[in-house]
Design an enzyme around this catalytic site. Structure first.
Site, PDB file in Angstrom:
ATOM      1  N   HIS A 147     -23.040  57.531 -11.026  1.00 27.49           N
ATOM      2  CA  HIS A 147     -21.609  57.768 -11.266  1.00 27.49           C
ATOM      3  C   HIS A 147     -21.251  59.241 -11.049  1.00 27.49           C
ATOM      4  CE1 HIS A 147     -22.367  54.208 -14.076  1.00 27.49           C
ATOM      5  NE2 HIS A 147     -21.430  53.749 -13.280  1.00 27.49           N
ATOM      6  N   LYS A 163     -24.190  51.677  -3.694  1.00 31.08           N
ATOM      7  CA  LYS A 163     -24.956  50.759  -4.544  1.00 31.08           C
ATOM      8  C   LYS A 163     -24.323  49.372  -4.510  1.00 31.08           C
ATOM      9  CE  LYS A 163     -27.023  49.004  -8.301  1.00 31.08           C
ATOM     10  NZ  LYS A 163     -26.071  48.698  -9.322  1.00 31.08           N
TER      11      LYS A 163
HETATM   12  P1  AMP Z   1     -20.058  50.480 -12.321  1.00 22.13           P
HETATM   13  O1  AMP Z   1     -19.904  51.348 -13.522  1.00 22.13           O
HETATM   14  O2  AMP Z   1     -21.372  49.794 -12.215  1.00 22.13           O
HETATM   15  O3  AMP Z   1     -18.883  49.545 -12.114  1.00 22.13           O
HETATM   16  O4  AMP Z   1     -20.026  51.459 -11.067  1.00 22.13           O
HETATM   17  C1  AMP Z   1     -18.934  52.325 -10.854  1.00 22.13           C
HETATM   18  C2  AMP Z   1     -19.091  53.006  -9.533  1.00 22.13           C
HETATM   19  O5  AMP Z   1     -20.324  53.737  -9.509  1.00 22.13           O
HETATM   20  C3  AMP Z   1     -19.134  52.029  -8.346  1.00 22.13           C
HETATM   21  O6  AMP Z   1     -18.439  52.602  -7.243  1.00 22.13           O
HETATM   22  C4  AMP Z   1     -20.609  51.940  -8.068  1.00 22.13           C
HETATM   23  O7  AMP Z   1     -20.906  51.598  -6.734  1.00 22.13           O
HETATM   24  C5  AMP Z   1     -21.071  53.337  -8.379  1.00 22.13           C
HETATM   25  N1  AMP Z   1     -22.503  53.365  -8.674  1.00 22.13           N
HETATM   26  C6  AMP Z   1     -23.159  52.687  -9.648  1.00 22.13           C
HETATM   27  N2  AMP Z   1     -24.480  52.896  -9.572  1.00 22.13           N
HETATM   28  C7  AMP Z   1     -24.677  53.718  -8.517  1.00 22.13           C
HETATM   29  C8  AMP Z   1     -25.836  54.293  -7.896  1.00 22.13           C
HETATM   30  N3  AMP Z   1     -27.063  54.070  -8.359  1.00 22.13           N
HETATM   31  N4  AMP Z   1     -25.655  55.087  -6.823  1.00 22.13           N
HETATM   32  C9  AMP Z   1     -24.409  55.317  -6.330  1.00 22.13           C
HETATM   33  N5  AMP Z   1     -23.287  54.804  -6.867  1.00 22.13           N
HETATM   34  C10 AMP Z   1     -23.418  54.018  -7.937  1.00 22.13           C
END
Ligand code: AMP
Length: 278
Positions: A37, A147
Site C-alpha cells: 500500500h 498485485k
Molecule cells: P487492498 O487493501 O487489498 O484492497 O489493496 C489496496 C490497493 O493496494 C490495491 O490497489 C492493491 O492492488 C494494492 N496492493 C495490495 N497489496 C499489494 C502488493 N503486495 N503490491 C502492490 N500493491 C498492492
C-alpha cells in the site's frame, strides 16, 4: 494526516480544492496497510498536491462465505503509516452507501476470467465502490497495485468507457522477504500455511523461467506450474495476454501468469509478467 469520516463533508472539501486548481491524488485500500500500500502512496505523492487514502472494507465486493466479517483491521497502525507516507487526508467512512443505493457499475468481458470467474459479483462491487469514491474525492489521479492485476485492468476500462477524468496508474507488486506477495490476508496464515504459500510465487516463477528458456506450449507451462504449487485448493493458474486477459497459446509476446490458491480459509492471489526482465 487528517481523518475524515463523512462522505458529504469530504466531497465538499475536495470540490473546493479542485476549484482552487489543486491536483488530488487517491489511493483506495481496505486497510491493514503494508509496504504494498505505501508503495502506491509513494507513486502518488510527487504527482499531486493533496493525497487522499481511503480505508473501507467494501461489503459489495465480498461474496457469501467470504471473509468480510473477519477482514483484519489496524486503525492506529494504518494512521501511522499514512502519516509517515505524507498522506494529507485519511478517509474512513463507517458506511459509504445510501440505504436505498441502487446503482451498480459492471465491466463486461475482462471480468469473465480469473477472480471474476471464481468470485461472482466481486468486480461489480469493486467498480461500484471505486466509481463512488471517485465521485466523492474527485481525484486527478488514482494509483492501484499490480498485485490485483485484473482489478487494475477493469478499473482502467471503466474510467475510459465512462470518460471519468481520472488518470489511473499501476504500481508493481511488492513481495515479502520470502517472495510471498504482500497482502493483508497474509495475517491469517499459520506458520505452516505460510511456508506452503511460497509455492504460489514459485509456481509462477517456474513458468516464467521455462518460458524464457523457450517453452511456449501453454499446457506444458501450466502443468509445470501445477506441479510446483502446494495448496489446499487451486482456483486457477493461467497465462493470459496482459491487456485483453485472453488465454495465450503459444505463449509468446506480451503475457502474464496468474494464480489463486487457498490455504485453509485464506485465499491468496499472485501474478508475474512472462514477457520482460523487470
Ligand atoms: P487492498 O487493501 O487489498 O484492497 O489493496 C489496496 C490497493 O493496494 C490495491 O490497489 C492493491 O492492488 C494494492 N496492493 C495490495 N497489496 C499489494 C502488493 N503486495 N503490491 C502492490 N500493491 C498492492
Amino acid at each position: 494526516v487528517r481523518s475524515v469520516f463523512d462522505p458529504t463533508a469530504l466531497q465538499a472539501q475536495m470540490l473546493a480544492l479542485r476549484a482552487s486548481g489543486k491536483r488530488i491524488g487517491f489511493v483506495p485500500t481496505m486497510g491493514l496497510l503494508h509496504r504494498g500500500h505505501t508503495s502506491l502512496m509513494k507513486v502518488a505523492r510527487p504527482l499531486c498536491d493533496h493525497l487522499v487514502v481511503s480505508i473501507y472494507v467494501n461489503p459489495l465486493q465480498f461474496g457469501p462465505g467470504e471473509d468480510l466479517d473477519r477482514y483484519p483491521r489496524d486503525p492506529d497502525g494504518d494512521a501511522q503509516k499514512c502519516r509517515d507516507a505524507g498522506v494529507d487526508t485519511l478517509f474512513l467512512p463507517p458506511d459509504l452507501y445510501h440505504p436505498d443505493h441502487a446503482t451498480h457499475v459492471n465491466v463486461s468481458g475482462l471480468t469473465g476470467c480469473l477472480c471474476g470467474a471464481h468470485r461472482p459479483g466481486h468486480f461489480e462491487g469493486v467498480t461500484t465502490v471505486v466509481a463512488r469514491l471517485f465521485g466523492i474525492i474527485q481525484p486527478s489521479l488514482a494509483v492501484f497495485g499490480e498485485k490485483d492485476f485484473q482489478q487494475l485492468a477493469v478499473i482502467r476500462r471503466m474510467t475510459r468507457d465512462l470518460a471519468m477524468p481520472v488518470e489511473v496508474l499501476g504500481a508493481p507488486l511488492v513481495r515479502d522477504e520470502d517472495g510471498v506477495a504482500l497482502s493483508s490476508r497474509n495475517a491469517f496464515l499459520t506458520a505452516e500455511q505460510r511456508v506452503r504459500a511460497r509455492t504460489l510465487h514459485q509456481a509462477l516463477y517456474a513458468m516464467r523461467s521455462a518460458n524464457f528458456k523457450g517453452e511456449t506450449d501453454r499446457t506444458r507451462l501450466l502443468d509445470l506450474g501445477r506441479s510446483c504449487l502446494d495448496a489446499d485448493a487451486i482456483d486457477y493458474l493461467e497465462i493470459l495476454h496482459p491487456h485483453t486477459l485472453e488465454p495465450l497459446n503459444p505463449v509468446t509476446g506480451p503475457s502474464r501468469a496468474f494464480g489463486a490458491a487457498h490455504y485453509g480459509r485464506t485465499r491468496l492471489i499472485d501474478n508475474i509478467s512472462l514477457s520482460d526482465d523487470s
